[in-house]
Design a protein around this motif. Structure first.
Motif, PDB file in Angstrom:
ATOM      1  N   ARG A  98       0.826  -1.205   0.000  1.00 17.31           N
ATOM      2  CA  ARG A  98       0.000   0.000   0.000  1.00 17.31           C
ATOM      3  C   ARG A  98       0.861   1.256   0.000  1.00 17.31           C
ATOM      4  O   ARG A  98       0.629   2.185  -0.784  1.00 17.31           O
ATOM      5  N   ILE A  99       1.888   1.274   0.827  1.00 19.82           N
ATOM      6  CA  ILE A  99       2.781   2.443   0.901  1.00 19.82           C
ATOM      7  C   ILE A  99       3.473   2.678  -0.443  1.00 19.82           C
ATOM      8  O   ILE A  99       3.488   3.801  -0.953  1.00 19.82           O
ATOM      9  N   TYR A 100       4.033   1.636  -1.022  1.00 20.46           N
ATOM     10  CA  TYR A 100       4.780   1.800  -2.269  1.00 20.46           C
ATOM     11  C   TYR A 100       3.879   2.065  -3.473  1.00 20.46           C
ATOM     12  O   TYR A 100       4.249   2.830  -4.363  1.00 20.46           O
ATOM     13  N   THR A 101       2.705   1.453  -3.520  1.00 20.73           N
ATOM     14  CA  THR A 101       1.808   1.758  -4.633  1.00 20.73           C
ATOM     15  C   THR A 101       1.306   3.193  -4.539  1.00 20.73           C
ATOM     16  O   THR A 101       1.220   3.885  -5.560  1.00 20.73           O
ATOM     17  N   ASN A 102       0.996   3.651  -3.328  1.00 23.30           N
ATOM     18  CA  ASN A 102       0.589   5.053  -3.166  1.00 23.30           C
ATOM     19  C   ASN A 102       1.720   5.991  -3.583  1.00 23.30           C
ATOM     20  O   ASN A 102       1.476   7.021  -4.216  1.00 23.30           O
ATOM     21  N   ARG A 103       2.934   5.649  -3.238  1.00 22.96           N
ATOM     22  CA  ARG A 103       4.092   6.478  -3.596  1.00 22.96           C
ATOM     23  C   ARG A 103       4.283   6.526  -5.116  1.00 22.96           C
ATOM     24  O   ARG A 103       4.459   7.592  -5.704  1.00 22.96           O
ATOM     25  N   ILE A 104       4.244   5.367  -5.750  1.00 21.24           N
ATOM     26  CA  ILE A 104       4.416   5.289  -7.201  1.00 21.24           C
ATOM     27  C   ILE A 104       3.322   6.086  -7.906  1.00 21.24           C
ATOM     28  O   ILE A 104       3.594   6.870  -8.828  1.00 21.24           O
ATOM     29  N   LEU A 105       2.088   5.907  -7.476  1.00 28.68           N
ATOM     30  CA  LEU A 105       0.974   6.589  -8.137  1.00 28.68           C
ATOM     31  C   LEU A 105       0.991   8.095  -7.864  1.00 28.68           C
ATOM     32  O   LEU A 105       0.619   8.881  -8.744  1.00 28.68           O
ATOM     33  N   GLY A 111       9.510   0.528 -15.460  1.00 28.11           N
ATOM     34  CA  GLY A 111       8.878   1.644 -14.757  1.00 28.11           C
ATOM     35  C   GLY A 111       7.432   1.820 -15.160  1.00 28.11           C
ATOM     36  O   GLY A 111       6.548   2.014 -14.304  1.00 28.11           O
ATOM     37  N   LEU A 112       7.151   1.756 -16.448  1.00 27.13           N
ATOM     38  CA  LEU A 112       5.777   1.849 -16.935  1.00 27.13           C
ATOM     39  C   LEU A 112       4.945   0.675 -16.431  1.00 27.13           C
ATOM     40  O   LEU A 112       3.800   0.853 -15.996  1.00 27.13           O
ATOM     41  N   LEU A 113       5.511  -0.514 -16.453  1.00 27.60           N
ATOM     42  CA  LEU A 113       4.834  -1.701 -15.934  1.00 27.60           C
ATOM     43  C   LEU A 113       4.522  -1.540 -14.442  1.00 27.60           C
ATOM     44  O   LEU A 113       3.449  -1.953 -13.976  1.00 27.60           O
ATOM     45  N   SER A 114       5.427  -0.928 -13.699  1.00 26.43           N
ATOM     46  CA  SER A 114       5.201  -0.704 -12.263  1.00 26.43           C
ATOM     47  C   SER A 114       4.026   0.230 -12.026  1.00 26.43           C
ATOM     48  O   SER A 114       3.222   0.010 -11.113  1.00 26.43           O
ATOM     49  N   ILE A 115       3.918   1.271 -12.839  1.00 28.88           N
ATOM     50  CA  ILE A 115       2.788   2.201 -12.694  1.00 28.88           C
ATOM     51  C   ILE A 115       1.476   1.487 -13.013  1.00 28.88           C
ATOM     52  O   ILE A 115       0.486   1.633 -12.283  1.00 28.88           O
ATOM     53  N   ILE A 116       1.463   0.690 -14.071  1.00 28.21           N
ATOM     54  CA  ILE A 116       0.255  -0.048 -14.448  1.00 28.21           C
ATOM     55  C   ILE A 116      -0.138  -1.027 -13.343  1.00 28.21           C
ATOM     56  O   ILE A 116      -1.313  -1.127 -12.963  1.00 28.21           O
ATOM     57  N   THR A 117       0.842  -1.747 -12.803  1.00 27.69           N
ATOM     58  CA  THR A 117       0.571  -2.712 -11.737  1.00 27.69           C
ATOM     59  C   THR A 117       0.078  -2.014 -10.478  1.00 27.69           C
ATOM     60  O   THR A 117      -0.884  -2.473  -9.839  1.00 27.69           O
ATOM     61  N   ALA A 118       0.712  -0.905 -10.106  1.00 23.89           N
ATOM     62  CA  ALA A 118       0.287  -0.164  -8.914  1.00 23.89           C
ATOM     63  C   ALA A 118      -1.143   0.337  -9.073  1.00 23.89           C
ATOM     64  O   ALA A 118      -1.949   0.274  -8.143  1.00 23.89           O
ATOM     65  N   ARG A 119      -1.471   0.835 -10.252  1.00 23.97           N
ATOM     66  CA  ARG A 119      -2.830   1.322 -10.503  1.00 23.97           C
ATOM     67  C   ARG A 119      -3.833   0.178 -10.415  1.00 23.97           C
ATOM     68  O   ARG A 119      -4.913   0.329  -9.847  1.00 23.97           O
ATOM     69  N   ASN A 124      -8.401  -2.196  -7.856  1.00 28.69           N
ATOM     70  CA  ASN A 124      -9.096  -3.431  -7.476  1.00 28.69           C
ATOM     71  C   ASN A 124      -9.007  -3.730  -5.988  1.00 28.69           C
ATOM     72  O   ASN A 124      -9.547  -4.749  -5.543  1.00 28.69           O
ATOM     73  N   ALA A 125      -8.321  -2.869  -5.228  1.00 26.72           N
ATOM     74  CA  ALA A 125      -8.141  -3.044  -3.776  1.00 26.72           C
ATOM     75  C   ALA A 125      -7.707  -4.474  -3.454  1.00 26.72           C
ATOM     76  O   ALA A 125      -8.291  -5.149  -2.606  1.00 26.72           O
ATOM     77  N   LEU A 126      -6.658  -4.923  -4.126  1.00 22.43           N
ATOM     78  CA  LEU A 126      -6.196  -6.296  -3.965  1.00 22.43           C
ATOM     79  C   LEU A 126      -5.606  -6.512  -2.574  1.00 22.43           C
ATOM     80  O   LEU A 126      -4.919  -5.648  -2.037  1.00 22.43           O
ATOM     81  N   ARG A 127      -5.874  -7.690  -2.044  1.00 27.85           N
ATOM     82  CA  ARG A 127      -5.352  -8.087  -0.735  1.00 27.85           C
ATOM     83  C   ARG A 127      -5.068  -9.578  -0.762  1.00 27.85           C
ATOM     84  O   ARG A 127      -5.564 -10.298  -1.611  1.00 27.85           O
TER      85      ARG A 127
END
Length: 176
Positions: free
Chosen positions: A64-71, A118-126, A131-134
């Motif tokens: 959650r922390i890293y996806t929020n940071r990336i986005l 890097g682009l793949l990371s943004i797509i994955t984070a989004r 989808n609020a994956l857990r």
């Protein structure tokens, strides 16, 4: 025969014949494969084995922390960063492959695949955030991202090795 010239004939300081370039390439892809969206892969594996408990909580919090940071970075300065990245890659392509600068070729072969990651990371984070994956679904998404990153790395290392060998053989044949 001059000792200084003998040493520098033995140790070629060009990019593709320099051991440090290949070490940097290996470390770059090893690190990229281990740190999936900024989360160490061993943390993801530990959480996957536990299925519940503190390891899973830590894993989900890190993601959650890293996806929020990336986005946040992508949303606030993504366009500027993309423009700068395209500019730099274009400069490296022109200097490297049009004007024949080996150092620019080496930097391009390091930078271009990382821009795809890097682009793949943004797509994955989004995708993770939308989808609020857990839990298991989150682990599978990160695992898919890691496998794609590793495939990009394998192709990148192969292309770089082939281009490097071609450059080394060409310089060896042409004598300079």
């Amino acid at each position: 025969m001059d000792w200084y010239n003998s040493v520098f004939e033995l140790i070629d300081m060009r990019s593709f014949s320099n051991l440090w370039f290949w070490i940097a390439l290996a470390v770059m892809w090893s690190s990229t494969s281990h740190w999936v969206l900024g989360v160490p892969w061993d943390v993801a594996q530990r959480a996957h084995k536990e299925e519940e408990g503190q390891g899973v909580i830590d894993f989900e919090d890190l993601v959650r922390i890293y996806t929020n940071r990336i986005l946040h970075i992508a949303d606030t300065s993504g366009l500027l960063m993309a423009g700068f990245a395209f500019f730099m890659l274009t400069v490296l392509v022109l200097m490297g492959f049009v004007y024949g600068q080996e150092f620019a070729q080496a930097l391009f072969l390091l930078g271009f695949p990382m821009s795809i990651v890097g682009l793949l990371s943004i797509i994955t984070a989004r995708r993770i955030q939308q989808n609020a994956l857990r839990g298991e679904a989150l682990f599978r998404q990160l695992q898919r991202h890691r496998i794609i990153t590793q495939l990009i790395g394998v192709v990148s290392i192969f292309v770089t090795a082939m281009w490097g060998m071609l450059q080394n053989m060409t310089v060896g044949v042409l004598g300079g």
